[in-house]
Enzyme design. Structure first.
Site, PDB file in Angstrom:
ATOM      1  N   SER A 222       0.843  -1.195   0.000  1.00 57.44           N
ATOM      2  CA  SER A 222       0.000   0.000   0.000  1.00 57.44           C
ATOM      3  C   SER A 222       0.873   1.237   0.000  1.00 57.44           C
ATOM      4  CB  SER A 222      -0.908   0.017   1.230  1.00 57.44           C
ATOM      5  OG  SER A 222      -1.556   1.270   1.378  1.00 57.44           O
ATOM      6  N   TYR A 235      -2.125  -0.127  10.288  1.00 51.82           N
ATOM      7  CA  TYR A 235      -2.196  -0.614   8.906  1.00 51.82           C
ATOM      8  C   TYR A 235      -0.950  -0.192   8.131  1.00 51.82           C
ATOM      9  CZ  TYR A 235      -4.214  -1.369   4.223  1.00 51.82           C
ATOM     10  OH  TYR A 235      -4.457  -1.784   2.930  1.00 51.82           O
TER      11      TYR A 235
END
Length: 327
Positions: A222, A235
């Site tokens: 990501s 995250y």
């Protein structure tokens, strides 16, 4: 008769006048540009949905069939050319979002596909039908990737029913925002780490003993693992870990002929975000990217084909490929 000083003064005045004239023109152009609001970029074969989206919030883990507008995954203008002919792929989180789009393109390139999912049976069955519509076999396997026993079982079933395992796509993820760092509970943190890191680790360890030279592992990272996100501390940390895991594992497996790479997307219109953001935020999802819109899953999936196919990426390993809609 003008002196040299007069000539010099006149020359400097002329230069200053020219600079003011250029500045005045630029100011007018800048004002017109600011008044003309930049439109979301449409650079693909078809027009993609743009913010604002309908306000919506869905319970975890999120279901693709509930998302409005429906994520685009079928890539109707993508033509397969046997890049994965005869291969078998196992895709975690393959029921929806990026995983579904990857499954469809893998099938279009000649691969049979195993889909790992948590509880989203309706979405998994829709993906299975989409793969079968491409003329390939597909099985669905429900379970939690954070559990080692499930990962071993998923790999064993893939090999038993589809005959081999050539490509592993680690894609399943857990994400929930936490605006205030102190509100990030140990349970929340543990779930993120166990799903996003343990899941990749367990699945890779289960798969690698069965993979031959020419096989590939593709991890989904990501942009948060590169830039960080202030409301996604846990995250972001796991995605950065996935990037490092990709680099380290690629070096470890190079002598065995197994390539390991990572795709690091920016905002993508999948069930992940409408299941954890507030409805008002979902409506503007992706609007802050340079393209002023989120990616659709089918815009990300070709990168996985590139990294899965030994015909396309035989000299690519240990790479993190950001797909974030421009810098």
């Amino acid at each position: 008769m003008p002196t040299k000083l007069d000539q010099k003064t006149g020359s400097t005045k002329s230069a200053a006048t020219k600079q003011r004239r250029i500045k005045k023109g630029v100011d007018a152009e800048d004002k017109a540009f600011r008044e003309e609001r930049p439109k979301p970029a449409q650079l693909g074969a078809r027009k993609y949905p743009e913010p604002p989206f309908p306000k919506q919030h869905h319970p975890k883990p999120g279901h693709e069939y509930q998302i409005k507008p429906a994520p685009l995954y079928d890539a109707p203008f993508y033509i397969g050319s046997k890049k994965l002919d005869g291969k078998v792929a196992l895709i975690t989180g393959g029921d929806s979002g990026i995983g579904r789009a990857v499954a469809v393109l893998f099938a279009r390139e000649g691969a049979d596909v195993a889909i790992s999912y948590l509880t989203e049976k309706t979405d998994a069955e829709a993906t299975k039908k989409a793969v079968e519509a491409e003329g390939r076999r597909c099985i669905t396997i429900a379970g939690d990737v954070s559990k080692r026993a499930y990962c071993l079982r998923a790999v064993q079933r893939t090999i038993k029913e589809l005959g081999s395992l050539d490509v592993l796509v680690n894609n399943a993820a857990f994400q929930i925002h936490s605006a205030k760092f102190e509100d990030l509970t140990p349970e929340h943190f543990d779930t993120t780490v166990k799903t996003n890191l343990y899941g990749y680790f367990h699945m890779a360890q289960a798969a690698i003993p069965h993979m031959k030279p020419g096989s590939a592992i593709i991890n989904t990272g990501s942009i948060t693992g590169i830039d960080g996100s202030k409301e996604l501390v846990d995250y972001s940390m796991t995605k950065g870990g996935i990037h490092a895991f990709t680099r380290a594992l690629s070096a470890n497996l190079l002598s065995r002929g197994i390539r390991v790479n990572c795709v690091a997307p920016g905002p993508v219109w999948t069930p992940l975000n409408p299941s954890e953001k507030e409805a008002e935020d979902v409506a503007q999802f992706g609007s802050k990217t340079p393209m002023k819109r989120p990616a659709q899953p089918e815009e990300i999936a070709p990168a996985y084909v590139l990294l899965a196919s030994p015909h396309c990426s035989s000299y690519i390993t240990g790479e993190i490929l950001p797909i974030i809609g421009g810098y």
